[in-house]
Design an enzyme around this catalytic site. Structure first.
Site, PDB file in Angstrom:
ATOM      1  N   GLU A  49       2.282  -0.897   4.440  1.00 15.92           N
ATOM      2  CA  GLU A  49       2.085   0.465   3.943  1.00 15.92           C
ATOM      3  C   GLU A  49       3.433   1.154   3.740  1.00 15.92           C
ATOM      4  O   GLU A  49       4.294   1.111   4.626  1.00 15.92           O
ATOM      5  CB  GLU A  49       1.279   1.293   4.955  1.00 15.92           C
ATOM      6  CG  GLU A  49      -0.131   0.792   5.219  1.00 15.92           C
ATOM      7  CD  GLU A  49      -1.163   1.370   4.242  1.00 15.92           C
ATOM      8  OE1 GLU A  49      -0.776   2.124   3.326  1.00 15.92           O
ATOM      9  OE2 GLU A  49      -2.348   1.059   4.426  1.00 15.92           O
ATOM     10  N   HIS A  77      -2.472  -2.815  -3.480  1.00 12.50           N
ATOM     11  CA  HIS A  77      -3.872  -2.622  -3.091  1.00 12.50           C
ATOM     12  C   HIS A  77      -4.720  -2.351  -4.336  1.00 12.50           C
ATOM     13  O   HIS A  77      -5.848  -2.807  -4.462  1.00 12.50           O
ATOM     14  CB  HIS A  77      -3.954  -1.445  -2.108  1.00 12.50           C
ATOM     15  CG  HIS A  77      -5.213  -1.432  -1.294  1.00 12.50           C
ATOM     16  ND1 HIS A  77      -5.551  -0.372  -0.492  1.00 12.50           N
ATOM     17  CD2 HIS A  77      -6.207  -2.349  -1.155  1.00 12.50           C
ATOM     18  CE1 HIS A  77      -6.709  -0.647   0.101  1.00 12.50           C
ATOM     19  NE2 HIS A  77      -7.126  -1.828  -0.281  1.00 12.50           N
ATOM     20  N   HIS A 130       0.837  -1.195   0.000  1.00 15.27           N
ATOM     21  CA  HIS A 130       0.000   0.000   0.000  1.00 15.27           C
ATOM     22  C   HIS A 130       0.880   1.256   0.000  1.00 15.27           C
ATOM     23  O   HIS A 130       2.058   1.204   0.337  1.00 15.27           O
ATOM     24  CB  HIS A 130      -0.843   0.093   1.277  1.00 15.27           C
ATOM     25  CG  HIS A 130      -1.789  -1.024   1.522  1.00 15.27           C
ATOM     26  ND1 HIS A 130      -3.137  -0.901   1.289  1.00 15.27           N
ATOM     27  CD2 HIS A 130      -1.601  -2.276   2.007  1.00 15.27           C
ATOM     28  CE1 HIS A 130      -3.749  -2.030   1.634  1.00 15.27           C
ATOM     29  NE2 HIS A 130      -2.844  -2.884   2.075  1.00 15.27           N
ATOM     30  N   ASP A 181      -3.526   2.835  -4.778  1.00 16.07           N
ATOM     31  CA  ASP A 181      -2.194   2.721  -4.181  1.00 16.07           C
ATOM     32  C   ASP A 181      -1.587   1.329  -4.380  1.00 16.07           C
ATOM     33  O   ASP A 181      -2.345   0.375  -4.498  1.00 16.07           O
ATOM     34  CB  ASP A 181      -2.260   3.075  -2.677  1.00 16.07           C
ATOM     35  CG  ASP A 181      -3.160   2.118  -1.884  1.00 16.07           C
ATOM     36  OD1 ASP A 181      -4.344   1.993  -2.231  1.00 16.07           O
ATOM     37  OD2 ASP A 181      -2.658   1.486  -0.940  1.00 16.07           O
TER      38      ASP A 181
HETATM   39 ZN    ZN Z   1      -4.104   0.759   0.445  1.00 18.57          ZN
END
Ligand code: ZN
Length: 186
Positions: free
Chosen positions: A115, A154, A33, A164
Site C-alpha cells: 500500500e 489493485h 495499492h 487504486d
Molecule cells: Zn487496494
C-alpha cells in the site's frame, strides 16, 4: 535483505489479519495499492490501526463502512517513504479481495500487497517511488516466481470494484526506477 519473510529495513508491526498461503512456492505477483484514511488525509494513525485491527470506526463518519472489515497488506509506504511491514511475505495478507489475475482468482493466495499512502489523483512522492522500487527489487531477487513483468495495480485485478493506485501512479516512472538497479533481468 529479507529474513524469515521480513524486510530488514522495515518497521515491523505484525497484523492479526493474515493466514497461511496454500502454496508457498507460488509467491508470484506484486500488487500495488493506494490508501488514505480519511480519504486524502495523510500521516494519521488510521491506516495503521485498520491493518492492526484496532481502528475505532466511530472516530470519523467515513469509517462506519469499515466496521468489522478485516484487511491488511504486507507493507505500507508512507508519504515520506517510511516503510512498515504488517505481514511476513510467506503468509497471506488480506488486501486483494475479489480479484482476478490472468484468469486466476483468489489473488491473495499468490500475491504480495504493498500500500502507498495516497489517493488516486494526488501525485505519489519521489520517496514513495524510490522505496517501492527498492522493495520490489528485493522481492524479485528473493522470490523466484516473481518478475518485473508481474507487478500490477489493485485496479487491474479488481477493475469493477477498485481504482487504486489510480491515475496518479506513474507506472513508467516506477518501472524505470526498478529497472535501473535490478539484478534478475527476466
Ligand atoms: Zn487496494
Amino acid at each position: 535483505m529479507i529474513k524469515n519473510g521480513w524486510l530488514e529495513q522495515a518497521i515491523q508491526r505484525e497484523s492479526p489479519h493474515a493466514d497461511e498461503r496454500p502454496d508457498l512456492s507460488d509467491i508470484s505477483v506484486l500488487v500495488v495499492h493506494g490508501i488514505s484514511l480519511p480519504a486524502g488525509e495523510f500521516g494519521g494513525p488510521y491506516v495503521d490501526e485498520l491493518f492492526m485491527g484496532t481502528l475505532d470506526t466511530t472516530a470519523h463518519p467515513d469509517f462506519a463502512i469499515l466496521e468489522g472489515l478485516r484487511v491488511s497488506a504486507h507493507c505500507l509506504i508512507r508519504r515520506d517513504g517510511e516503510l512498515i511491514q504488517y505481514v511476513p511475505f510467506h503468509r497471506r495478507a488480506w488486501h486483494a479481495g475479489r480479484s482476478n489475475y490472468c484468469g486466476r482468482r483468489r489473488c491473495n493466495d499468490f500475491t504480495i500487497g504493498i500500500e502507498l499512502e495516497g489517493t488516486d489523483t494526488t501525485p505519489y512522492t519521489q520517496e514513495q517511488y524510490q522505496r517501492l522500487a527498492e522493495v520490489a527489487r528485493q522481492l524479485i531477487d528473493h522470490y523466484p516466481a516473481l518478475t518485473r513483468h508481474r507487478i500490477v495495480g489493485h485496479e487491474h485485478i479488481a477493475p469493477v470494484r477498485k481504482t487504486d493506485p489510480g491515475p496518479a501512479f506513474d507506472w513508467k516512472r516506477f518501472k524505470q526506477l526498478l529497472n535501473d538497479n535490478l539484478t534478475k533481468k527476466v
